[in-house]
Design a protein around this motif. Structure first.
Motif, PDB file in Angstrom:
ATOM      1  N   ASP A  18       7.964 -13.554  25.529  1.00 55.21           N
ATOM      2  CA  ASP A  18       7.560 -12.361  26.033  1.00 55.21           C
ATOM      3  C   ASP A  18       7.627 -11.169  24.893  1.00 55.21           C
ATOM      4  N   SER A  26       7.955  -0.338  14.328  1.00 55.57           N
ATOM      5  CA  SER A  26       8.433   0.119  15.765  1.00 55.57           C
ATOM      6  C   SER A  26       9.832   1.014  15.648  1.00 55.57           C
ATOM      7  N   LEU A  36       2.435   0.430  20.511  1.00 55.86           N
ATOM      8  CA  LEU A  36       2.189  -0.295  21.804  1.00 55.86           C
ATOM      9  C   LEU A  36       1.203   0.517  22.711  1.00 55.86           C
ATOM     10  N   VAL A  38       1.543   3.379  24.200  1.00 55.68           N
ATOM     11  CA  VAL A  38       2.161   3.941  25.673  1.00 55.68           C
ATOM     12  C   VAL A  38       2.964   5.194  25.205  1.00 55.68           C
ATOM     13  N   ARG A  42       8.216   5.847  27.643  1.00 59.42           N
ATOM     14  CA  ARG A  42       8.609   4.425  28.077  1.00 59.42           C
ATOM     15  C   ARG A  42       9.119   3.403  26.794  1.00 59.42           C
ATOM     16  N   ILE A  43       9.469   4.210  25.863  1.00 62.16           N
ATOM     17  CA  ILE A  43      10.260   3.455  24.796  1.00 62.16           C
ATOM     18  C   ILE A  43      11.726   3.427  25.226  1.00 62.16           C
ATOM     19  N   THR A 120       7.455   0.044  34.034  1.00 64.64           N
ATOM     20  CA  THR A 120       7.974  -0.794  32.928  1.00 64.64           C
ATOM     21  C   THR A 120       8.585  -0.045  31.603  1.00 64.64           C
ATOM     22  N   VAL A 121       9.304  -0.389  30.894  1.00 65.62           N
ATOM     23  CA  VAL A 121       9.831   0.138  29.381  1.00 65.62           C
ATOM     24  C   VAL A 121       9.747  -0.928  28.356  1.00 65.62           C
ATOM     25  N   PHE A 122       9.808  -0.331  27.364  1.00 66.56           N
ATOM     26  CA  PHE A 122       9.802  -1.329  26.089  1.00 66.56           C
ATOM     27  C   PHE A 122      11.025  -1.080  25.422  1.00 66.56           C
ATOM     28  N   ALA A 131       9.477  -5.731  20.501  1.00 64.46           N
ATOM     29  CA  ALA A 131       9.607  -5.081  21.553  1.00 64.46           C
ATOM     30  C   ALA A 131       9.350  -6.262  22.704  1.00 64.46           C
ATOM     31  N   GLU A 133       8.285  -6.012  27.289  1.00 65.06           N
ATOM     32  CA  GLU A 133       7.890  -5.305  28.321  1.00 65.06           C
ATOM     33  C   GLU A 133       8.947  -5.781  29.670  1.00 65.06           C
ATOM     34  N   THR A 135      10.846  -4.481  33.664  1.00 58.64           N
ATOM     35  CA  THR A 135      10.885  -3.459  34.800  1.00 58.64           C
ATOM     36  C   THR A 135      12.362  -3.021  34.521  1.00 58.64           C
TER      37      THR A 135
END
Length: 157
Positions: A18, A26, A36, A38, A42-43, A120-122, A131, A133, A135
């Motif tokens: 994943d 990044s 990403l 987003v 969320r980072i 969700t976050v990265f 990265a 993803e 929860t």
């Protein structure tokens, strides 16, 4: 290579596949968010900090800033960012790829509540173009965090 350490770390959770390896950098919140597609919040940025005599890892939303007074109330000292060499020495990850997974040293990890507003976050995965993803519950479990803290500002405006 740090990403390989992180990949090995996630293999025990069957999540190594994943990990996202990006074509572009990044290494900053802005670059990661763009790569990403987003929003910056969320980072999940990971900071290596000196808290008194201790080294800690703090993971916060990309749009959050450390609030010195909140940090001092929580940790009884002012935060001090580690420089790039110290960060690598303690985490095994280079700045731009620092994450709370596959750490070189057994460091306490804290998650800031600024992350909890997202499904969700990265966080990074040990390199400047990776990265995963997760929860917030997964981040809590995989990072082996000590606890959730409220030490950031500017994210809830």
């Amino acid at each position: 290579m740090a990403i390989e350490d992180v990949r090995k770390y996630f293999k025990k959770y069957d999540r190594d596949k994943d990990i996202i390896e990006l074509e572009s950098s990044s290494t900053t919140v802005e670059l990661a968010a763009a790569a990403l597609s987003v929003e910056a919040g969320r980072i999940a940025k990971t900071l290596a900090l000196r808290s008194g005599d201790d080294i800690i890892i703090l993971v916060a939303a990309g749009d959050a800033k450390i609030d010195n007074s909140k940090f001092k109330a929580e940790f009884k000292t002012k935060p001090k960012m580690l420089d790039a060499d110290e960060t690598f020495k303690w985490t095994g990850h280079r700045v731009g790829g620092v994450c709370p997974f596959g750490l070189k040293e057994n460091l306490p990890v804290y998650l800031d509540i600024s992350l909890k507003r997202f499904n969700t976050v990265f966080p990074a995965c040990g390199s400047g173009n990776s990265a995963i993803e997760l929860t917030c519950e997964e981040l809590e479990n995989y990072s082996l965090c000590q606890k959730w803290v409220d030490v950031c500002k500017n994210w809830d405006v």
